[in-house]
Structure formats: C-alpha cells, structure tokens
Design an enzyme around this catalytic site. Structure first.
Site, PDB file in Angstrom:
ATOM      1  N   SER A 123      54.006 -67.291 -28.540  1.00 22.70           N
ATOM      2  CA  SER A 123      54.819 -66.795 -27.791  1.00 22.70           C
ATOM      3  C   SER A 123      53.539 -65.631 -26.825  1.00 22.70           C
ATOM      4  CB  SER A 123      55.620 -65.512 -28.669  1.00 22.70           C
ATOM      5  OG  SER A 123      56.392 -66.268 -29.297  1.00 22.70           O
ATOM      6  N   HIS A 310      62.008 -70.732 -37.000  1.00 20.74           N
ATOM      7  CA  HIS A 310      60.878 -70.830 -37.669  1.00 20.74           C
ATOM      8  C   HIS A 310      61.335 -71.169 -39.080  1.00 20.74           C
ATOM      9  CE1 HIS A 310      57.231 -70.566 -35.380  1.00 20.74           C
ATOM     10  NE2 HIS A 310      57.650 -69.266 -34.957  1.00 20.74           N
ATOM     11  N   HIS A 350      59.471 -70.293 -25.255  1.00 24.31           N
ATOM     12  CA  HIS A 350      59.244 -71.782 -25.802  1.00 24.31           C
ATOM     13  C   HIS A 350      60.473 -72.090 -26.657  1.00 24.31           C
ATOM     14  CE1 HIS A 350      58.291 -69.658 -29.507  1.00 24.31           C
ATOM     15  NE2 HIS A 350      57.587 -68.895 -29.028  1.00 24.31           N
TER      16      HIS A 350
END
Length: 523
Positions: A123, A310, A350
């Site tokens: 990030s 995640h 992303h």
C-alpha cells in the site's frame, strides 16, 4: 470498327507518354512539387490534430472539488463479489447483480499497480504512485528508491499552490500507509510517530478515521502526537457528539472514531454497533467542513477491505466494500449540486488475497446467500470468543455452538441440519475445524517463519480456528482466496465529473496523479 477505334486511342495514349516523361526538367519539377505537397499536407494534418487536441483540452473543465476514493485491497473481484452478493440476497437467491454506487459512472479505466519492488506491491508504494506519480519500493512512502529524494503529493500541491482545503478520511489508522501517502515522506511506512508528526505539519484541514499508531513514539522525551496537533491549532475530537457539532468555523480538526476495534482502527462494518458513525458519515462531515468557493480535495480510504482480504474473510470484505460504495453516495449528492466543478474518482491501490468468484468444490455453482449467516468479523470473533476458548480450554462441542450462531455452520447431527442445507459440515470440513481448534489451543497464531509450509497454507498467520471457519463458509458460498498477501491484478478506475475523460483506457497508476496535476494545473 469499335475495336480498331479503341486500339487507335490506346496507341495515341501510349505514344503520348514518352513525350511527357522524356523531358527531365519537367519530371524533376513534378517530383519536387509532389514532395512539397506531401510536406504541406502533413503539416496541415499536424496542425489540425493540434487544434483538435487544444479544443478537446479546452472542453475539459478544471475540477474545483475532487474526491478520490481508494478501496485498499479492492479490485474487480471485491467489487463484483459485493455486487453479486447484494443482488442475489435481495432477490431471494436469484442470479442477479446490484451495481454499486460507482459502477455506473460514465468513465471506467484500468490501472496497473506494480512498483519498484514487485508485481504484487504494497500500500505504501502504490499509494505513492497514485498521490505523486512516482514508483518506489514497497514499504516506502513518497520517497525515491535511494531514500534521499522526497516526492510531493497532489494533496500537498493543491494546498500550497491552489489554496484548496484538504481532507483525509480512512477506516484504518490515520498514520497508516495509504492516508500517509497524501501528507508524509518516510523511508519506512512503520515510522508511525514521524508520520504522525508530518500529519500535524501538513496543515491539512480535516482528518477523520482510526486512532494514530504509536502516538508517543519510542523515546521517552517525545511529545504525544495528539498534543502536538492541539498545539498546532487542531481541534482533536474523540466522541461522536463532538463530531456531530463540528463546523467549518471550528478550523482544523483531527477526528478519531469513538468506537475503535482491532489495532485501534474503525470497526468492520459488519461489527458496527447501533448508531455508530460510518465511513459515509465522516465523508459527509468532511464535505460540510471543507466546502468553500476556492476548492477542496478529499481522499477517502476503505482500508479494512484489505485487512479482511488478508484474513480471507469474504463476508467482512464484502460488507466494507458496500460501506465504501455508500460513502461514495455522499460525494455523488454533492456532485449533483456542483456538476461542472466536481470530479469523483474511485479506485483501489492493489488487490488483496487473490479473491475469486468460483470454487472447485462447488463447480459452476455459487451460494452467496450463505454469507448472510456471518454475523461477525474474524477479528471480533478472535477477541470476543477465541480469547476465552484459550483461557478456559473450552470443549469443541461448545465451540461449535458459537460457530453456528455467528457463521451458520453446523455439524450433521445438529437439530437444525437438513439434507438440503448448504451449511452442514461434511466429515472433511468437520475434521478441518477440529484440527484447527487443536492448533489454536496449542499455539494460537504464529509467525510465518515458525510454521511448516502446510500450516501456512492452511492458516496464514491468523488464528487457525477463525481462518478455517471463514475458509469453509467462503467455499460453501462459491468464493475462494489464493493468498494471504497482495496480488498483481490491475485495479479499476471509475470517474465522474469535470475531467472524467482523462481516466479512460488502460494505463499505469502513476497516471492518476499526472491526470489530476494536468487538470488542476499544479506544478
């Protein structure tokens, strides 16, 4: 006779040709004239194109009010999964997608995301590309790869050169990587105290989101970052009542969400309590305090989409993507009042997790309505349930009751289990859960370098029980993740308003900055 006449004519033409071509001076002049004509034609074409380009640029208006929404970890899979989930749940399981607030924007482009380190960037570097137009290493914020040169963000340029008011809003910590990329310059994204000091020094007008990480630093003589903010003229706000009373006349403000969750970030939307202020509320308040005749720039991050992905928690990721969509609605309402002066951009930095719609175990089928049974995020399940299991060594059969209540999954001998239920655990799934629970009681979460390859693929660095629950629910729904990390997928860029044409096509994420700089005229 007709044939003879034609032959005579053809003969006359044939005889005439050498007469013309036999004069060298005439031939040379003709060639010279042709070249000159071609040159003039090309010049005219070039001039026409230049005039056309100038006319096109003249038609593109300069945005006075700019909204940049960034879904951290959000790409096409997160957006489409959310649209599919909302559509199918609102239509009783029918195959139907419901467009998010930005999916029908008039312009949609695509940006590639690689950085100087990797095709699966982080990030800090991707936000640097978006905010400054420069590539750098993963983990680095607004500095070059030598760590000696600082890059100035579009937000800083607009503040200094155009006197725009600037707001930064996020669901994660205000000195986390993505928000930091719009005001800080650090070799490491983990320099939280130094980033917090740069937040104060930015002189931006409105900050809202999760609490500052490491506000007192690591040295004993360092002043608390909140105190630094107050000394610099910021009104530090930590209650919802104060937020509701906040006005533009109050000056610079630093708003910390009253209800903080994991890592002192805002709650996952799935875990929000009644009347808890949402991302949309903070965006609306930002509009209220930033609105002025000169202009403003607001960066809004849906940061916990990334955190959920995640952890491979599809339910939480979908709910937070919807929350980001809701927050865009506030900007759209503002746009309707100022259509000629407003630009709204929605993108991601992303993709996280390698999310896919489709799973080997369900073939061509999806059962997205299964996700409605998830009532809590993985993080809240960890804090409210798993912590007690570890302390009390709770029996697995008792744990199953909590899993059913919070995720809908049940054993085949459960009283509510039916043959057509999509939430009954198979023997394989039951065994996976039981093994994960044993691992949780034995060691809990672990660092990657202390795990076997098999363990890491199964659990990542998350609580084995919690991540196995979400894996099974995801898969039963027809959703799957390929990674616990970021991936190299490109991200969409949706645009509406003044200058929207600049964001068509397939380009690099650095072009987002370049287009904004060109539209606003900053140097």
């Amino acid at each position: 006779m007709k044939l003879k006449k034609i032959s005579a004519v053809m003969l006359a033409m044939a005889l005439a040709v050498p007469t013309i071509t036999a004069v060298p001076s005439v031939t040379g002049h003709a060639t010279e004239t042709t070249a000159q004509t071609e040159k003039e034609t090309k010049a005219a074409e070039s001039e026409t194109k230049a005039d056309s380009k100038a006319a096109e640029n003249a038609e593109i208006k300069t945005p006075k009010y700019i909204f940049l929404f960034i879904g951290d970890g959000m790409s096409y899979p997160q957006i489409q999964a959310t649209a599919d989930y909302l559509g199918t749940t609102e239509n009783k399981g029918e195959i139907e997608a419901k467009a998010l607030s930005f999916m029908n924007f008039p312009v949609a482009g695509t940006a590639q995301t690689y950085d100087s380190t990797s095709f699966a960037p982080d990030s800090a570097s991707t936000a640097t590309s978006i905010s400054t137009g420069n590539k750098t290493y993963s983990g680095t914020i607004n500095m070059d790869t030598t760590m000696t040169k600082k890059f100035e963000a579009i937000s800083e340029k607009l503040k200094k050169q155009k006197d725009y008011k600037v707001g930064i809003v996020t669901t994660v910590n205000l000195n986390h990587a993505t928000p930091a990329a719009f005001y800080a310059h650090q070799a490491s994204r983990n320099s939280y105290y130094d980033i917090a000091k740069e937040l104060v020094d930015s002189n931006f007008d409105y900050f809202a989101g999760g609490a500052l990480l490491d506000p007192t630093g690591e040295k004993e003589d360092q002043t608390d970052a909140y105190k630094l903010a107050e000394d610099a003229g910021y009104k530090v706000i930590k209650t919802q009542e104060e937020v509701k009373k906040l006005k533009a006349e109050d000056g610079k403000s630093l708003v910390i969400a009253e209800h903080l969750a994991d890592a002192d970030a805002m709650s996952y939307d799935l875990d929000a309590v009644k009347d808890e202020l949402s991302l949309k509320d903070y965006v609306q308040k930002g509009i209220d305090v930033l609105n002025n005749d000169t202009g403003f720039f607001m960066m809004v991050e849906g940061g916990k989409i990334d955190w959920a992905c995640h952890a491979n928690d599809a339910g939480s990721a979908i709910n937070d993507t919807e929350a980001l969509s809701d927050s865009v609605e506030a900007a759209v309402e503002f746009y309707k009042k100022h259509p000629d002066d407003t630009l709204i951009l929605v993108t991601g930095d992303h993709e996280t997790g390698g999310l896919t719609i489709g799973y080997a175990g369900t073939d061509y089928d999806t059962y997205l309505t299964n996700l409605t049974n998830q009532k809590i995020s993985y993080a809240k399940f960890d804090s409210d349930y798993v912590a007690k299991y570890k302390e009390n060594k709770t029996e697995f059969k008792e744990v199953l009751k909590d899993i059913k209540a919070n995720f809908g999954l049940m054993a085949k001998d459960d009283a509510d289990a039916t043959e057509d239920s999509k939430l009954v655990l198979t023997d394989y799934e039951y065994s996976r859960l039981e093994d994960a629970y044993k691992r949780t009681l034995e060691t809990g979460t672990a660092k990657k370098d202390g795990m076997s390859q098999e363990e890491y693929i199964l659990y990542g660095t998350y609580e084995p029980l919690s991540v196995t629950i979400t894996h099974i629910l995801n898969n039963k729904s027809g959703i799957n993740f390929a990674s616990y990390a970021h991936t190299g997928l490109p991200v969409p860029v949706y645009a509406q308003g003044a200058g929207q044409e600049k964001f068509e096509g397939y380009y690099d994420n650095t072009d987002i900055f370049k287009n904004l700089a060109q539209l606003t005229g900053v140097k």
